[in-house]
Design a protein around this motif. Structure first.
Motif, mmCIF file in Angstrom:
data_model
loop_
_atom_site.group_PDB
_atom_site.id
_atom_site.type_symbol
_atom_site.label_atom_id
_atom_site.label_comp_id
_atom_site.label_asym_id
_atom_site.label_seq_id
_atom_site.Cartn_x
_atom_site.Cartn_y
_atom_site.Cartn_z
ATOM 1 N N TYR A 3 19.771 75.333 54.782
ATOM 2 C CA TYR A 3 20.381 76.389 54.004
ATOM 3 C C TYR A 3 19.579 77.579 53.715
ATOM 4 N N GLY A 20 24.515 82.291 51.188
ATOM 5 C CA GLY A 20 23.698 81.561 51.861
ATOM 6 C C GLY A 20 24.188 81.032 53.334
ATOM 7 N N VAL A 22 24.263 78.344 56.518
ATOM 8 C CA VAL A 22 23.913 77.209 57.173
ATOM 9 C C VAL A 22 24.135 77.340 58.575
ATOM 10 N N THR A 27 29.771 73.880 57.836
ATOM 11 C CA THR A 27 30.626 74.556 57.049
ATOM 12 C C THR A 27 31.904 73.740 57.058
#
Length: 84
Positions: A3, A20, A22, A27
């Motif tokens: 992250y 943030g 990823v 997700t």
């Protein structure tokens, strides 16, 4: 998960888009997700369901920062919820 924080300004106050990142595929839905800051995730989840949406991931703690959940709205869009 891996992250990375992204900020356009201070972490408190209004007028900034902070969040943030990823790695792709981690997700819910596998695509970029807009996350909305809400006062009460539980109440928001109930409201989403009452309007024809459905939860995708229940309310989960995120360290000591807050809670997150994910929903699908009545038109199939995935939306994240955040409660500090």
């Amino acid at each position: 998960p891996e992250y990375v924080m992204a900020a356009t300004g201070p972490t408190s106050g209004e007028g900034f888009i902070n969040g943030g990142l990823v790695p792709r595929g981690e997700t819910v839905g596998g695509a970029p997700v807009v996350v909305i800051d809400v006062e009460d995730i539980d109440a928001t989840l109930a409201r989403v369901e009452a309007q024809g949406g459905r939860p995708l991931r229940e309310k989960l703690p995120v360290g000591d920062m807050g809670f997150s959940a994910y929903v699908e709205d009545s038109e199939g869009n995935v939306v994240g919820l955040w409660e500090t």
